[in-house]
Design an enzyme around this catalytic site. Sequence first.
Site, PDB file in Angstrom:
ATOM      1  N   ASP A  11      68.818  13.973  -1.854  1.00  0.00           N
ATOM      2  CA  ASP A  11      69.482  14.264  -0.585  1.00  0.00           C
ATOM      3  C   ASP A  11      70.734  15.083  -0.851  1.00  0.00           C
ATOM      4  O   ASP A  11      71.100  15.321  -2.010  1.00  0.00           O
ATOM      5  CB  ASP A  11      69.813  12.982   0.197  1.00  0.00           C
ATOM      6  CG  ASP A  11      69.738  13.203   1.707  1.00  0.00           C
ATOM      7  OD1 ASP A  11      70.489  14.074   2.201  1.00  0.00           O
ATOM      8  OD2 ASP A  11      68.936  12.546   2.386  1.00  0.00           O
TER       9      ASP A  11
ATOM     10  N   VAL B 213      63.284  16.821   5.378  1.00  0.00           N
ATOM     11  CA  VAL B 213      64.662  17.116   5.766  1.00  0.00           C
ATOM     12  C   VAL B 213      64.690  17.474   7.253  1.00  0.00           C
ATOM     13  O   VAL B 213      63.677  17.390   7.954  1.00  0.00           O
ATOM     14  CB  VAL B 213      65.254  18.255   4.913  1.00  0.00           C
ATOM     15  CG1 VAL B 213      65.233  17.864   3.438  1.00  0.00           C
ATOM     16  CG2 VAL B 213      64.505  19.571   5.118  1.00  0.00           C
TER      17      VAL B 213
ATOM     18  N   HIS C 151      52.057  14.687   7.361  1.00  0.00           N
ATOM     19  CA  HIS C 151      52.803  14.117   8.491  1.00  0.00           C
ATOM     20  C   HIS C 151      52.657  12.601   8.519  1.00  0.00           C
ATOM     21  O   HIS C 151      51.583  12.075   8.801  1.00  0.00           O
ATOM     22  CB  HIS C 151      52.289  14.737   9.804  1.00  0.00           C
ATOM     23  CG  HIS C 151      52.925  14.177  11.031  1.00  0.00           C
ATOM     24  ND1 HIS C 151      52.301  14.177  12.254  1.00  0.00           N
ATOM     25  CD2 HIS C 151      54.133  13.583  11.237  1.00  0.00           C
ATOM     26  CE1 HIS C 151      53.079  13.613  13.155  1.00  0.00           C
ATOM     27  NE2 HIS C 151      54.202  13.247  12.561  1.00  0.00           N
TER      28      HIS C 151
ATOM     29  N   LYS D 196      64.685  23.922   6.125  1.00  0.00           N
ATOM     30  CA  LYS D 196      63.528  23.598   5.298  1.00  0.00           C
ATOM     31  C   LYS D 196      63.241  24.724   4.306  1.00  0.00           C
ATOM     32  O   LYS D 196      62.897  24.470   3.147  1.00  0.00           O
ATOM     33  CB  LYS D 196      62.302  23.327   6.181  1.00  0.00           C
ATOM     34  CG  LYS D 196      62.359  22.002   6.932  1.00  0.00           C
ATOM     35  CD  LYS D 196      61.119  21.789   7.783  1.00  0.00           C
ATOM     36  CE  LYS D 196      61.173  20.488   8.567  1.00  0.00           C
ATOM     37  NZ  LYS D 196      61.010  19.285   7.735  1.00  0.00           N
TER      38      LYS D 196
ATOM     39  N   SER E 140      56.630  16.990  12.144  1.00  0.00           N
ATOM     40  CA  SER E 140      55.775  16.545  13.240  1.00  0.00           C
ATOM     41  C   SER E 140      55.451  17.661  14.215  1.00  0.00           C
ATOM     42  O   SER E 140      54.563  17.512  15.049  1.00  0.00           O
ATOM     43  CB  SER E 140      56.442  15.395  13.998  1.00  0.00           C
ATOM     44  OG  SER E 140      57.708  15.798  14.480  1.00  0.00           O
TER      45      SER E 140
ATOM     46  N   MET F 285      62.488   8.505   7.266  1.00  0.00           N
ATOM     47  CA  MET F 285      61.147   8.931   6.865  1.00  0.00           C
ATOM     48  C   MET F 285      61.056   9.071   5.349  1.00  0.00           C
ATOM     49  O   MET F 285      60.139   8.554   4.715  1.00  0.00           O
ATOM     50  CB  MET F 285      60.786  10.255   7.537  1.00  0.00           C
ATOM     51  CG  MET F 285      60.597  10.154   9.036  1.00  0.00           C
ATOM     52  SD  MET F 285      59.252   9.051   9.520  1.00  0.00           S
ATOM     53  CE  MET F 285      57.838  10.004   9.015  1.00  0.00           C
TER      54      MET F 285
ATOM     55  N   GLU G  65      64.533  18.872  10.979  1.00  0.00           N
ATOM     56  CA  GLU G  65      63.488  19.701  11.583  1.00  0.00           C
ATOM     57  C   GLU G  65      64.035  21.058  12.018  1.00  0.00           C
ATOM     58  O   GLU G  65      64.188  21.342  13.208  1.00  0.00           O
ATOM     59  CB  GLU G  65      62.873  18.969  12.780  1.00  0.00           C
ATOM     60  CG  GLU G  65      61.965  17.821  12.404  1.00  0.00           C
ATOM     61  CD  GLU G  65      60.593  18.283  11.921  1.00  0.00           C
ATOM     62  OE1 GLU G  65      59.742  18.594  12.752  1.00  0.00           O
ATOM     63  OE2 GLU G  65      60.402  18.345  10.695  1.00  0.00           O
TER      64      GLU G  65
END
Length: 725
Positions: free
Chosen positions: A352, A408, A458, A415, A437, A333, A410
């Site tokens: 990252d 990052v 999203h 987060k 999401s 993503m 879920e």
Amino acid sequence: METIRFDIDADGIATLTIDVPGQSMNVIGPDFLADLDAAITRIASEEGIKGAVIASGKDSGFMAGMDLKYFGSMLASADGQRPAPTAIFDNVFVLNQLFRRLETAGKPVACAIEGTCVGGGFELALACHRRFVGDSPKTQLGLPEILIGLFPGGGGSQRLPRIMGVQASLMYMLQGKLFRPAEAAMLKVVDGVVPQGTALAAAKDWVKANPTASTQPWDVKGFKVPGGAGGFNPAFVQTMAGALPMTLKQTQRNMNAPIALLSAVYEGITLPMDRAIRIESKYFAKVAADPQASNMIRTLFVNKQAAERGARRPKDEAKAPTTKLAMLGAGMMGAGIATVAAQAGMDVVLFDRDQAYAEKGKAHVEAVLSKRLGRGMTPEKMAATLARVTPTTDYAALAGADFVIEAVFEDVAIKAEVTKQVEAVLGADTIFGSNTSTLPITKLANAWSKPENFIGVHFFSPVEKMPLVEIILGEKTGPAAIAKALDFVAQIKKTPIVVHDSRGFYTSRSFGTYVQEGAELVGEGINPALIENAGKQLGMPTGPLAVSDEVSIELGVKIMTAAKKELGDAYVPQGSDDIMLKMVEADRLGRKNGKGWYDYPEGGKKHLSPVLGDLFPRADAQPDVEEVKERLLYRQLIECARCFEEGVLETPEDGDIGAIFGWGFAPYTGGPFSHMDTVGIAHVVAVLDRLAAAHGPRFAPTAQLREMAANGATFYRPVPSRAAA
């Protein structure tokens, strides 16, 4: 004339320069039709006019199609009801008559095309005796009407096959595929590709040199359609015999326009043009009279364009384009978002946890760009785009970024940690967007000191291909954050919808019901093949079990488990919960591990797994496919209606756009809210009551739906107040 400037030069060549006032692109409306009618009369009647050239006065291109507001007025009488079919035919035949008058006016007419020329604009070009196009990589020509529920209705379905042959023209018209200049010339759709900016001169030169070339090939005795046509021509018969079943399979018999197009071509291709265009208008009127076309036009064109132009953007906020993006997370993503941002000209810092992951993310960008080489992408452009992406593990490298997108893992805690680290570098005045999401934005915003600057952004996978971005507002999200997010979406040329916070928001929550109902049906012992075929016949891109495998059954269970933990006693169990859990316990996680609802043999074709019969024994009595389709459809409809009642959705426009472009909800309906309006809210409530009685409260109608049914309201007209603001 208001829309056409009419000039005659010393050689007697009339130049008709189209410039429709108040429009960024030339479109066909009543004023243009009246002006073109008057111009044709002058061309035909004035002896001093030796020929004509049609060109555009706008930099945006030559011409698009019909002004859709005007088109809508053609399909409604004064009291808002649809007129009789004969009246619709008379309305739509006007354009066909006009273009026919142009090509039979007795003078040579050439078209000078610079830039976009599609729909009715391209049909105007086809009615000219010659077409010259300026060579630009941005120029597109063609007949894309099928994509919004129509088919070419200004002679295109009759002229294009007579120019390039039936088989080739059907391939383009049935797909709404556009031509680039060189391709159009190769197929003899245009007569000359000239340097950009010189099409007008080339067209004038041709008219001057060919004062008697005023007859179309199809009006010459003995004309034959390229490749042949007619019931005694084997190639034509084979083409039509193959086109019909292929089209029925592709559309699952849900679309009106493709079948009408095939009928118009089949019946009209061997007739004289005057009769052929009447055949075309007959079928066009039939398609236009059906609500399917109106619904598709409204959602796929009118409302989609409005969303892309900022319909939901706060009007008082200054433009806030992103110049440097901090992209947190370099997975599929994050790398996808980095790709589209870099292509839009932004500098992207791709962050990252370690350099190898960050570099892998940039490698994804390079791989995507490489596939576009030779298709608008040059090595120089690719190098410049890649240079804008900087992989890093250093938070300090984010300094100077004016927008953040986080993608990052879920997990709320992970987060939150990343969010706080970023704020330490950029400060809380920077707008922070979370690509999640399912996780509630309001809760994630607690990690940012100014929650008014925190928003959900999203994306859908793969980012490079999926057109939708769902913007989610937390309880405290402010207008500056909304404007920033929508401006970013506009920069990357995607379509936004704006929704309010809830678990799963709108798209994931509503789409999830399609997958859940598929699992429920398996658990009841329904044949998985029946379920899959019913989903595709409904008009969904794929069956609910196949899409569950793609998304990952395991991921669905993790989301369900997290929701249970978060909501506690407030969690409403679904029958699908135990079924999905049973699949995971059987190590059937989805495509990711080569076995889910389907098996994925190496080097072989996927197939529904025979193991399913052992896990979920088959019921002796199987339902009709229509019953399965109804359950899959109405489970989605009721969830969409709940989102509207709860205020997750503010407008049915966002609901319809989000459904079609987010999870592939049956496009022929115009979206769930258009569909409910079309079949009638009272009918929707009756079906839901029946399904709830048979299968449980997940189908129960909302209070708002019942009130709408009682009042005769629809979603696209004022509706009763919601249960929640």
